[in-house]
Design a protein around this motif. Structure first.
Motif, PDB file in Angstrom:
ATOM      1  N   ARG A 126     -17.643  31.297   0.492  1.00 50.10           N
ATOM      2  CA  ARG A 126     -19.013  30.945   0.094  1.00 50.10           C
ATOM      3  C   ARG A 126     -19.064  30.524  -1.371  1.00 50.10           C
ATOM      4  N   ILE A 127     -18.232  31.172  -2.197  1.00 51.08           N
ATOM      5  CA  ILE A 127     -18.153  30.760  -3.596  1.00 51.08           C
ATOM      6  C   ILE A 127     -17.633  29.320  -3.680  1.00 51.08           C
ATOM      7  N   HIS A 128     -16.583  29.022  -2.917  1.00 51.22           N
ATOM      8  CA  HIS A 128     -16.014  27.669  -2.940  1.00 51.22           C
ATOM      9  C   HIS A 128     -17.043  26.630  -2.486  1.00 51.22           C
ATOM     10  N   GLU A 129     -17.866  27.001  -1.528  1.00 51.04           N
ATOM     11  CA  GLU A 129     -18.861  26.063  -1.010  1.00 51.04           C
ATOM     12  C   GLU A 129     -20.012  25.862  -1.982  1.00 51.04           C
ATOM     13  N   GLN A 130     -20.517  26.952  -2.554  1.00 53.98           N
ATOM     14  CA  GLN A 130     -21.707  26.877  -3.408  1.00 53.98           C
ATOM     15  C   GLN A 130     -21.370  26.580  -4.865  1.00 53.98           C
ATOM     16  N   CYS A 131     -20.189  27.011  -5.308  1.00 55.55           N
ATOM     17  CA  CYS A 131     -19.790  26.841  -6.718  1.00 55.55           C
ATOM     18  C   CYS A 131     -18.360  26.321  -6.770  1.00 55.55           C
ATOM     19  N   PRO A 132     -18.135  25.091  -6.361  1.00 55.09           N
ATOM     20  CA  PRO A 132     -16.768  24.576  -6.244  1.00 55.09           C
ATOM     21  C   PRO A 132     -16.023  24.503  -7.567  1.00 55.09           C
ATOM     22  N   GLY A 133     -16.721  24.512  -8.690  1.00 55.63           N
ATOM     23  CA  GLY A 133     -16.052  24.435  -9.983  1.00 55.63           C
ATOM     24  C   GLY A 133     -15.687  25.769 -10.580  1.00 55.63           C
ATOM     25  N   ALA A 134     -16.035  26.872  -9.908  1.00 51.29           N
ATOM     26  CA  ALA A 134     -15.787  28.209 -10.465  1.00 51.29           C
ATOM     27  C   ALA A 134     -14.297  28.543 -10.466  1.00 51.29           C
ATOM     28  N   ILE A 135     -13.876  29.271 -11.497  1.00 50.17           N
ATOM     29  CA  ILE A 135     -12.521  29.819 -11.560  1.00 50.17           C
ATOM     30  C   ILE A 135     -12.517  31.127 -10.780  1.00 50.17           C
ATOM     31  N   ASN A 136     -11.560  31.295  -9.882  1.00 48.75           N
ATOM     32  CA  ASN A 136     -11.500  32.473  -9.022  1.00 48.75           C
ATOM     33  C   ASN A 136     -10.330  33.362  -9.423  1.00 48.75           C
ATOM     34  N   ILE A 137     -10.627  34.632  -9.722  1.00 53.24           N
ATOM     35  CA  ILE A 137      -9.613  35.585 -10.184  1.00 53.24           C
ATOM     36  C   ILE A 137      -9.640  36.819  -9.279  1.00 53.24           C
TER      37      ILE A 137
END
Length: 319
Positions: free
Chosen positions: A113-124
């Motif tokens: 859901r993060i990838h879909e809604q916030c595709p530019g976010a850095i994921n840690i």
């Protein structure tokens, strides 16, 4: 702050609300949050990345009376729901630039859901410890004990080719960076699983040394043995049961007046059934302060037969 001021958001999604007095995992999560706050207040960071950053914590778990008070440190907290569209709306409006997940199961639940809604976010991903390693060790110990006549049997080899390892490695590969708590796990991931070291960051416990060591009781003032650990964590329950059945009777035979006091959050009925004062085996339940509790005893026992990461109870004993 003017309406035109851009606020940069960091979102930390927890499997549970951190309880620093209940588990090493809760302590670690809170330590990471505090480290992030220190970073955001660093003048050099502000100069390079902008001055206005806000840290948010969220979890789908229910809060308890032992949860850390996020607002005390300026962390905004939010309650979310699993498998609910409300999370999509929440995260889209928040639009975090960095998202942390504690444990791979949290990444599995929320990262799509993060990838879909916030595709530019850095994921840690903070692995806490490698869950697949702990479970593999647990399974091998179970099989080793079942195939022998001794509960002291220690497995010599561990099968790491499991569904758990596939899931956790996949989460690591999906993220931009994963925090690894032990050097052994760093080596395991890079050498056996061939994960690029650029995807991993060695991040052990961030411990605060006791500045009042000179006020602690002397060895002569202390007495008895102690064990401590959250009873919801399978390695801790196994350690208590193994100690009760095999280790403590041998110690008690040599030291008839000795006692062992067992501390831990969330003791169940099966734990309380081991409360045997006549045998010197005493269940105490939750410790309000692990460090102050440990400093009252002479010997810190941690007979863990399986696990992963770094053992918080041992680190607390050193402090």
């Amino acid at each position: 702050m003017t309406p035109e001021t851009k606020v940069h958001n960091i979102l930390f999604i927890g499997h549970l609300w951190p309880e620093p007095t209940s588990s090493a995992a809760g302590y670690r999560t809170l330590a990471l949050l505090k480290a992030l706050l220190r970073m955001l207040e660093n003048p050099d960071f502000k100069k390079t990345n902008g001055a206005h950053w806000q840290l948010h914590f969220t979890s789908a778990a229910e809060k308890t009376e032992f949860c850390a008070e996020m607002d005390h440190w300026g962390i905004l907290s939010h309650q979310i729901k699993l498998n609910d569209s409300s999370f999509d709306h929440f995260v889209k409006n928040l639009n975090p630039e960095i998202v942390f997940y504690d444990r791979f199961i949290t990444e599995e639940q929320f990262a799509p859901r993060i990838h879909e809604q916030c595709p530019g976010a850095i994921n840690i991903l903070d692995t806490q410890d490698l869950h697949f390693l702990r479970r593999a060790r647990q399974n091998e110990l179970k099989n080793s004990v079942q195939n022998s006549n001794s509960d002291l049997s220690i497995p010599q080899a561990i099968n790491l080719q499991t569904d758990d390892s596939i899931r956790e490695i996949a989460a690591i590969l999906r993220c931009d960076l994963s925090l690894i708590i032990s050097s052994y796990e760093m080596t395991l991931l890079t050498q056996q699983f061939k994960i690029d070291s650029e995807l991993l960051h060695y991040c052990p416990f961030m411990l605060t040394l006791n500045q009042e060591n000179n006020l602690s009781p002397s060895f002569e003032e202390r007495e008895h043995f102690v064990m401590i650990g959250n009873f919801l964590h399978p390695p801790n329950w196994d350690a208590v049961l193994w100690c009760y059945q095999s280790i403590w009777p041998k110690i008690r035979k040599q030291l008839p007046q000795a006692e062992i006091h067992i501390y831990g959050a969330y003791p169940s009925e099966k734990v309380w059934q081991l409360h045997q004062p006549s045998k010197g085996f005493i269940i105490k339940g939750r410790a309000d302060d692990a460090l102050k509790t440990l400093e009252q005893y002479r010997v810190n026992l941690a007979p863990l037969r399986f696990g992963a990461g770094i053992k918080g109870k041992i680190a607390d004993g050193f402090i």
